[in-house]
Write a protein that holds these residues in place. Structure first.
Motif, PDB file in Angstrom:
ATOM      1  N   LYS A 156       0.797  -1.233  -0.052  1.00  0.00           N
ATOM      2  CA  LYS A 156       0.029  -0.272   0.005  1.00  0.00           C
ATOM      3  C   LYS A 156       0.825   1.129   0.103  1.00  0.00           C
ATOM      4  CE  LYS A 156      -4.532  -1.193   0.295  1.00  0.00           C
ATOM      5  NZ  LYS A 156      -5.586  -0.546  -0.475  1.00  0.00           N
ATOM      6  N   LEU A 157       2.187   1.194   0.137  1.00  0.00           N
ATOM      7  CA  LEU A 157       3.033   2.236   0.271  1.00  0.00           C
ATOM      8  C   LEU A 157       3.079   3.133  -0.917  1.00  0.00           C
ATOM      9  CD1 LEU A 157       6.241   1.360   2.036  1.00  0.00           C
ATOM     10  CD2 LEU A 157       4.806   3.282   2.749  1.00  0.00           C
ATOM     11  N   PRO A 158       3.194   2.718  -2.158  1.00  0.00           N
ATOM     12  CA  PRO A 158       3.078   3.741  -3.391  1.00  0.00           C
ATOM     13  C   PRO A 158       1.599   4.338  -3.429  1.00  0.00           C
ATOM     14  CG  PRO A 158       3.908   1.529  -3.956  1.00  0.00           C
ATOM     15  CD  PRO A 158       3.132   1.233  -2.418  1.00  0.00           C
ATOM     16  N   TRP A 159       0.695   3.744  -3.050  1.00  0.00           N
ATOM     17  CA  TRP A 159      -0.718   4.277  -2.971  1.00  0.00           C
ATOM     18  C   TRP A 159      -0.814   5.222  -1.893  1.00  0.00           C
ATOM     19  CZ3 TRP A 159      -4.121   4.649   0.997  1.00  0.00           C
ATOM     20  CH2 TRP A 159      -5.432   5.410   0.622  1.00  0.00           C
ATOM     21  N   LEU A 160      -0.119   5.115  -0.833  1.00  0.00           N
ATOM     22  CA  LEU A 160      -0.327   6.224   0.289  1.00  0.00           C
ATOM     23  C   LEU A 160       0.713   7.216  -0.139  1.00  0.00           C
ATOM     24  CD1 LEU A 160      -1.207   6.382   3.193  1.00  0.00           C
ATOM     25  CD2 LEU A 160       0.859   5.450   3.944  1.00  0.00           C
ATOM     26  N   VAL A 161       1.715   7.274  -0.736  1.00  0.00           N
ATOM     27  CA  VAL A 161       2.710   8.196  -1.139  1.00  0.00           C
ATOM     28  C   VAL A 161       1.996   9.253  -2.053  1.00  0.00           C
ATOM     29  CG1 VAL A 161       4.807   8.813  -2.320  1.00  0.00           C
ATOM     30  CG2 VAL A 161       4.986   6.888  -0.528  1.00  0.00           C
ATOM     31  N   VAL A 162       1.504   8.579  -3.146  1.00  0.00           N
ATOM     32  CA  VAL A 162       0.560   9.305  -4.140  1.00  0.00           C
ATOM     33  C   VAL A 162      -0.483  10.004  -3.588  1.00  0.00           C
ATOM     34  CG1 VAL A 162      -0.927   9.027  -6.097  1.00  0.00           C
ATOM     35  CG2 VAL A 162       1.143   7.808  -5.994  1.00  0.00           C
ATOM     36  N   GLN A 163      -1.164   9.451  -2.617  1.00  0.00           N
ATOM     37  CA  GLN A 163      -2.314  10.469  -1.864  1.00  0.00           C
ATOM     38  C   GLN A 163      -1.722  11.541  -0.918  1.00  0.00           C
ATOM     39  OE1 GLN A 163      -5.664   9.855  -2.421  1.00  0.00           O
ATOM     40  NE2 GLN A 163      -4.867   8.467  -4.055  1.00  0.00           N
ATOM     41  N   LEU A 164      -0.882  11.174  -0.322  1.00  0.00           N
ATOM     42  CA  LEU A 164       0.013  12.273   0.540  1.00  0.00           C
ATOM     43  C   LEU A 164       0.380  13.369  -0.313  1.00  0.00           C
ATOM     44  CD1 LEU A 164       1.682  10.043   3.274  1.00  0.00           C
ATOM     45  CD2 LEU A 164      -0.127  11.647   3.697  1.00  0.00           C
ATOM     46  N   THR A 165       1.183  13.118  -1.283  1.00  0.00           N
ATOM     47  CA  THR A 165       1.451  13.750  -2.337  1.00  0.00           C
ATOM     48  C   THR A 165       0.351  14.965  -2.909  1.00  0.00           C
ATOM     49  OG1 THR A 165       3.454  12.829  -2.837  1.00  0.00           O
ATOM     50  CG2 THR A 165       2.893  14.376  -4.559  1.00  0.00           C
ATOM     51  N   ARG A 166      -0.499  14.387  -3.303  1.00  0.00           N
ATOM     52  CA  ARG A 166      -1.684  15.000  -3.652  1.00  0.00           C
ATOM     53  C   ARG A 166      -2.283  15.983  -2.813  1.00  0.00           C
ATOM     54  NH1 ARG A 166      -5.566  10.852  -5.990  1.00  0.00           N
ATOM     55  NH2 ARG A 166      -4.075  10.777  -7.625  1.00  0.00           N
ATOM     56  N   ASN A 167      -2.429  15.494  -1.625  1.00  0.00           N
ATOM     57  CA  ASN A 167      -2.960  16.374  -0.461  1.00  0.00           C
ATOM     58  C   ASN A 167      -2.139  17.469   0.022  1.00  0.00           C
ATOM     59  OD1 ASN A 167      -5.289  14.548  -0.838  1.00  0.00           O
ATOM     60  ND2 ASN A 167      -4.714  13.495   0.968  1.00  0.00           N
ATOM     61  N   PHE A 168      -0.786  17.303  -0.457  1.00  0.00           N
ATOM     62  CA  PHE A 168       0.144  18.475   0.003  1.00  0.00           C
ATOM     63  C   PHE A 168      -0.148  19.545  -0.629  1.00  0.00           C
ATOM     64  CE2 PHE A 168       3.485  16.005   2.499  1.00  0.00           C
ATOM     65  CZ  PHE A 168       3.675  17.109   3.455  1.00  0.00           C
ATOM     66  N   ARG A 169      -0.792  19.667  -1.611  1.00  0.00           N
ATOM     67  CA  ARG A 169      -0.936  20.858  -2.675  1.00  0.00           C
ATOM     68  C   ARG A 169      -1.468  22.029  -1.733  1.00  0.00           C
ATOM     69  NH1 ARG A 169      -2.999  17.346  -7.645  1.00  0.00           N
ATOM     70  NH2 ARG A 169      -1.002  16.375  -8.361  1.00  0.00           N
ATOM     71  N   GLN A 170      -2.553  21.939  -0.786  1.00  0.00           N
ATOM     72  CA  GLN A 170      -3.004  22.781  -0.194  1.00  0.00           C
ATOM     73  C   GLN A 170      -2.134  23.369   1.035  1.00  0.00           C
ATOM     74  OE1 GLN A 170      -5.600  24.254  -2.486  1.00  0.00           O
ATOM     75  NE2 GLN A 170      -6.163  25.067  -0.300  1.00  0.00           N
ATOM     76  N   ALA A 171      -1.437  22.117   1.808  1.00  0.00           N
ATOM     77  CA  ALA A 171      -0.525  22.318   2.909  1.00  0.00           C
ATOM     78  C   ALA A 171       0.640  23.125   2.425  1.00  0.00           C
ATOM     79  CB  ALA A 171      -0.064  21.041   3.220  1.00  0.00           C
ATOM     80  N   MET A 172       1.023  23.274   1.019  1.00  0.00           N
ATOM     81  CA  MET A 172       2.076  24.230   0.749  1.00  0.00           C
ATOM     82  C   MET A 172       1.826  25.579   0.982  1.00  0.00           C
ATOM     83  SD  MET A 172       4.774  22.520  -0.143  1.00  0.00           S
ATOM     84  CE  MET A 172       5.001  20.455  -0.363  1.00  0.00           C
ATOM     85  N   GLN A 173       0.709  25.989   1.116  1.00  0.00           N
ATOM     86  CA  GLN A 173       0.456  27.363   1.595  1.00  0.00           C
ATOM     87  C   GLN A 173       0.829  27.640   2.837  1.00  0.00           C
ATOM     88  OE1 GLN A 173      -0.607  29.541  -0.998  1.00  0.00           O
ATOM     89  NE2 GLN A 173      -0.391  27.601  -2.108  1.00  0.00           N
ATOM     90  N   SER A 174       0.912  26.893   3.834  1.00  0.00           N
ATOM     91  CA  SER A 174       1.356  27.223   5.295  1.00  0.00           C
ATOM     92  C   SER A 174       2.626  26.786   5.678  1.00  0.00           C
ATOM     93  CB  SER A 174       0.489  26.703   6.048  1.00  0.00           C
ATOM     94  OG  SER A 174       0.159  25.394   6.139  1.00  0.00           O
ATOM     95  N   ILE A 175       3.529  25.817   4.695  1.00  0.00           N
ATOM     96  CA  ILE A 175       4.678  25.332   4.967  1.00  0.00           C
ATOM     97  C   ILE A 175       5.959  26.218   4.970  1.00  0.00           C
ATOM     98  CG2 ILE A 175       6.404  23.635   4.583  1.00  0.00           C
ATOM     99  CD1 ILE A 175       4.110  21.910   3.690  1.00  0.00           C
ATOM    100  N   GLU A 176       6.826  26.464   5.917  1.00  0.00           N
ATOM    101  CA  GLU A 176       7.867  27.371   6.019  1.00  0.00           C
ATOM    102  C   GLU A 176       9.352  26.555   5.709  1.00  0.00           C
ATOM    103  OE1 GLU A 176       7.325  30.562   5.658  1.00  0.00           O
ATOM    104  OE2 GLU A 176       5.316  30.237   6.298  1.00  0.00           O
ATOM    105  N   PHE A 177      10.198  27.464   5.247  1.00  0.00           N
ATOM    106  CA  PHE A 177      11.857  26.790   5.354  1.00  0.00           C
ATOM    107  C   PHE A 177      11.884  26.580   6.810  1.00  0.00           C
ATOM    108  CE2 PHE A 177      12.453  29.173   1.165  1.00  0.00           C
ATOM    109  CZ  PHE A 177      12.997  28.129   0.521  1.00  0.00           C
ATOM    110  N   ASN A 178      12.794  25.323   7.254  1.00  0.00           N
ATOM    111  CA  ASN A 178      13.406  25.201   8.251  1.00  0.00           C
ATOM    112  C   ASN A 178      14.159  26.504   8.480  1.00  0.00           C
ATOM    113  OD1 ASN A 178      12.501  22.684   9.499  1.00  0.00           O
ATOM    114  ND2 ASN A 178      13.595  21.813   7.436  1.00  0.00           N
ATOM    115  N   GLU A 179      14.449  26.484   9.948  1.00  0.00           N
ATOM    116  CA  GLU A 179      15.211  27.905  10.267  1.00  0.00           C
ATOM    117  C   GLU A 179      16.734  27.908   9.875  1.00  0.00           C
ATOM    118  OE1 GLU A 179      16.465  30.079  14.518  1.00  0.00           O
ATOM    119  OE2 GLU A 179      15.209  28.245  14.513  1.00  0.00           O
ATOM    120  N   GLY A 180      17.027  28.750   9.229  1.00  0.00           N
ATOM    121  CA  GLY A 180      18.740  28.968   8.756  1.00  0.00           C
ATOM    122  C   GLY A 180      18.574  28.316   7.271  1.00  0.00           C
TER     123      GLY A 180
END
Length: 214
Positions: free
Chosen positions: A62-86
């Motif tokens: 199920k790992l490949p399916w899970l990775v695809v789903q997570l990647t797809r759902n990341f699109r909205q999350a990118m609006q709030s993710i920041e660089f790590n400090e430094g």
């Protein structure tokens, strides 16, 4: 001579751990998998990917399916993710030294470009290489070197997982593992990277030292 620094994205450049946990737990609740919690997260960071799957009740197929789903759902999350400090300061310093910067990731290129655009950082990165295969980084590194006409001694890879170290060893590329990412220190040490960094500034110091030694 080192001419290129290649970065993993999630956990290494981007502080995406919390977003990834949230997105995984949303999928886990729908599919009956175990959840990532404050109580089990530290232990999970010490386990291999397959042992994590076993603990969470995720069948390896199920790992490949899970990775695809997570990647797809990341699109909205990118609006709030920041660089790590430094990290922004590190990237600017490496660029100022004339080094080419690349990203190699199992995330989606569109997600990464959206993140870089939001942070006005697109011009810092020369190339982005992506694959949905979580164990495909050795192949991607070979493709990157072939396409750019590079030899292993011209690269340094920066990543945060045991599998990053394994991929680099397979292709003969030096790797700096970072402690602020996905895998715990014990997992990184087991893999045996060339250096383990506590802070982003150490990456520039390593690259400089290795370039001088060469």
């Amino acid at each position: 001579m080192i001419t290129h620094v290649v970065f993993d994205f999630d956990g290494t450049l981007a502080d995406s751990k919390e977003a990834a946990i949230k997105l995984y737990n949303e999928l886990a609740e729908k599919n009956g998998y175990g959840l990532l919690t404050a109580d089990n997260l530290a232990k999970m960071r010490e386990l291999s990917i397959f042992d994590r799957c076993k603990q969470l009740g995720v069948a390896p197929y199920k790992l490949p399916w899970l990775v695809v789903q997570l990647t797809r759902n990341f699109r909205q999350a990118m609006q709030s993710i920041e660089f790590n400090e430094g990290i922004p300061e590190l990237l600017k310093e490496l660029r100022a030294r004339g080094l080419k910067l690349m990203i190699l990731s199992s995330n989606d290129e569109g997600n990464i470009r959206a993140f870089l655009r939001r942070h006005s950082a697109e011009e810092w990165v020369d190339e982005i290489y992506c694959s949905s295969s979580i164990f495909g980084k050795a192949r991607l590194l070979r493709a990157l070197m072939k396409r750019a006409g590079l030899t292993p001694d011209q690269l340094v890879y920066v990543g945060d997982e045991h599998r990053d170290v394994q991929a680099c060893k397979e292709v003969g590329v030096r790797i700096i593992a970072v402690r602020w990412g996905v895998d715990a220190d014990v997992r990184l040490r087991e893999a045996g990277p060339n250096h383990i960094a506590d802070r982003p500034a150490e990456i520039a110091e390593c690259v400089s030292r290795w370039s001088t030694a060469a």
